[in-house]
Every structure is written in structure tokens, then in C-alpha cells.
Design a protein around this motif. Sequence first.
Motif, PDB file in Angstrom:
ATOM      1  N   TYR A 162       0.862  -1.182   0.000  1.00 27.87           N
ATOM      2  CA  TYR A 162       0.000   0.000   0.000  1.00 27.87           C
ATOM      3  C   TYR A 162       0.895   1.227   0.000  1.00 27.87           C
ATOM      4  O   TYR A 162       1.930   1.239   0.664  1.00 27.87           O
ATOM      5  CB  TYR A 162      -0.910  -0.003   1.233  1.00 27.87           C
ATOM      6  CG  TYR A 162      -1.849  -1.172   1.244  1.00 27.87           C
ATOM      7  CD1 TYR A 162      -3.124  -1.075   0.697  1.00 27.87           C
ATOM      8  CD2 TYR A 162      -1.450  -2.396   1.764  1.00 27.87           C
ATOM      9  CE1 TYR A 162      -3.987  -2.160   0.688  1.00 27.87           C
ATOM     10  CE2 TYR A 162      -2.303  -3.490   1.756  1.00 27.87           C
ATOM     11  CZ  TYR A 162      -3.561  -3.364   1.217  1.00 27.87           C
ATOM     12  OH  TYR A 162      -4.416  -4.437   1.203  1.00 27.87           O
ATOM     13  N   TYR A 212       1.928   5.109   0.775  1.00 29.54           N
ATOM     14  CA  TYR A 212       1.768   6.230   1.698  1.00 29.54           C
ATOM     15  C   TYR A 212       2.780   7.297   1.316  1.00 29.54           C
ATOM     16  O   TYR A 212       3.933   6.977   1.000  1.00 29.54           O
ATOM     17  CB  TYR A 212       2.033   5.791   3.147  1.00 29.54           C
ATOM     18  CG  TYR A 212       0.861   5.094   3.796  1.00 29.54           C
ATOM     19  CD1 TYR A 212       0.061   5.766   4.703  1.00 29.54           C
ATOM     20  CD2 TYR A 212       0.563   3.776   3.509  1.00 29.54           C
ATOM     21  CE1 TYR A 212      -1.021   5.132   5.322  1.00 29.54           C
ATOM     22  CE2 TYR A 212      -0.514   3.134   4.111  1.00 29.54           C
ATOM     23  CZ  TYR A 212      -1.294   3.821   5.013  1.00 29.54           C
ATOM     24  OH  TYR A 212      -2.360   3.194   5.611  1.00 29.54           O
ATOM     25  N   VAL A 255       1.828   4.216  10.419  1.00 30.98           N
ATOM     26  CA  VAL A 255       0.835   4.798   9.521  1.00 30.98           C
ATOM     27  C   VAL A 255      -0.543   4.720  10.172  1.00 30.98           C
ATOM     28  O   VAL A 255      -0.775   3.914  11.068  1.00 30.98           O
ATOM     29  CB  VAL A 255       0.803   4.081   8.149  1.00 30.98           C
ATOM     30  CG1 VAL A 255       2.128   4.234   7.416  1.00 30.98           C
ATOM     31  CG2 VAL A 255       0.433   2.617   8.285  1.00 30.98           C
ATOM     32  N   THR A 259      -4.454   3.815   9.906  1.00 25.79           N
ATOM     33  CA  THR A 259      -5.371   2.948   9.171  1.00 25.79           C
ATOM     34  C   THR A 259      -6.782   3.196   9.691  1.00 25.79           C
ATOM     35  O   THR A 259      -6.966   3.956  10.644  1.00 25.79           O
ATOM     36  CB  THR A 259      -5.025   1.453   9.368  1.00 25.79           C
ATOM     37  OG1 THR A 259      -5.342   1.078  10.705  1.00 25.79           O
ATOM     38  CG2 THR A 259      -3.565   1.173   9.061  1.00 25.79           C
ATOM     39  N   ALA A 270      -1.701   6.588  -3.329  1.00 25.25           N
ATOM     40  CA  ALA A 270      -1.399   7.131  -1.999  1.00 25.25           C
ATOM     41  C   ALA A 270      -2.406   8.211  -1.623  1.00 25.25           C
ATOM     42  O   ALA A 270      -2.747   9.065  -2.446  1.00 25.25           O
ATOM     43  CB  ALA A 270       0.014   7.686  -1.967  1.00 25.25           C
ATOM     44  N   LYS A 290      -2.640   8.974   2.228  1.00 25.24           N
ATOM     45  CA  LYS A 290      -2.241   9.415   3.569  1.00 25.24           C
ATOM     46  C   LYS A 290      -0.724   9.470   3.661  1.00 25.24           C
ATOM     47  O   LYS A 290      -0.015   8.851   2.873  1.00 25.24           O
ATOM     48  CB  LYS A 290      -2.765   8.439   4.622  1.00 25.24           C
ATOM     49  CG  LYS A 290      -4.271   8.383   4.700  1.00 25.24           C
ATOM     50  CD  LYS A 290      -4.689   7.427   5.790  1.00 25.24           C
ATOM     51  CE  LYS A 290      -6.199   7.354   5.890  1.00 25.24           C
ATOM     52  NZ  LYS A 290      -6.616   6.483   6.984  1.00 25.24           N
ATOM     53  N   LYS A 291      -0.245  10.209   4.685  1.00 22.69           N
ATOM     54  CA  LYS A 291       1.187  10.327   4.920  1.00 22.69           C
ATOM     55  C   LYS A 291       1.635   9.371   6.023  1.00 22.69           C
ATOM     56  O   LYS A 291       0.859   9.033   6.920  1.00 22.69           O
ATOM     57  CB  LYS A 291       1.544  11.749   5.364  1.00 22.69           C
ATOM     58  CG  LYS A 291       1.416  12.782   4.291  1.00 22.69           C
ATOM     59  CD  LYS A 291       1.863  14.128   4.828  1.00 22.69           C
ATOM     60  CE  LYS A 291       1.726  15.219   3.786  1.00 22.69           C
ATOM     61  NZ  LYS A 291       2.162  16.516   4.320  1.00 22.69           N
ATOM     62  N   ILE A 292       2.902   8.977   5.954  1.00 23.52           N
ATOM     63  CA  ILE A 292       3.534   8.252   7.054  1.00 23.52           C
ATOM     64  C   ILE A 292       3.563   9.195   8.244  1.00 23.52           C
ATOM     65  O   ILE A 292       3.858  10.386   8.099  1.00 23.52           O
ATOM     66  CB  ILE A 292       4.964   7.822   6.652  1.00 23.52           C
ATOM     67  CG1 ILE A 292       4.890   6.755   5.566  1.00 23.52           C
ATOM     68  CG2 ILE A 292       5.752   7.350   7.864  1.00 23.52           C
ATOM     69  CD1 ILE A 292       6.239   6.402   4.969  1.00 23.52           C
TER      70      ILE A 292
END
Length: 84
Positions: A27, A29, A45, A47, A66, A68-70
Motif C-alpha cells: 500500500y 503512503y 501509519v 489505518t 497514496a 495518507k502520509k507516514i
Amino acid sequence: MTELLNTTTSLAVAAIKFKWQKDEKTYDYFIPEALTVNVGDKVVVETARGETTVEVMAIKPTSEMAQKKILRIVEPEADKGEVA
């Protein structure tokens, strides 16, 4: 003048794998500009079920998946045999 129109910076993307996955699915990110992330790093991350630790499997220049951000990098624990 045209240089001002193209000042947005695209974020690099990390392909991550969740611990419970048995297949090779990853996935994507976004990697925040303030973080340096490498393949093999453990990162946190967000979820649907909350925060979780995952492993970075690859770094990509872009991704259409992607969203969302880490959040942060997991710092390795100090060797338990070390005396401070």
C-alpha cells in the motif's frame, strides 16, 4: 511568471506491507518532506483501525493510490545487553 505557477513539490511515496499480509501486496503512503525513509525501515501509519507499525518495501517517485502520509519512523530499540 510561469515559474510561480509550478512551485508545488510532489512527495515521494513509500510502498508498505502490513505484518499480517501473507502475499506481496503493498500500500502506498506519502513520505512527509521532514522524514528520510529507507527500504526496510519500520514506520507508523494511520489505518481505519488506528495507528500501526509497517515495513517499507520500496520507495517510489509518485503514486496515484497514496492518500495518507507516514506519521513517523519507529526508532530501533537499544541493545538490551547494553549498560548505560
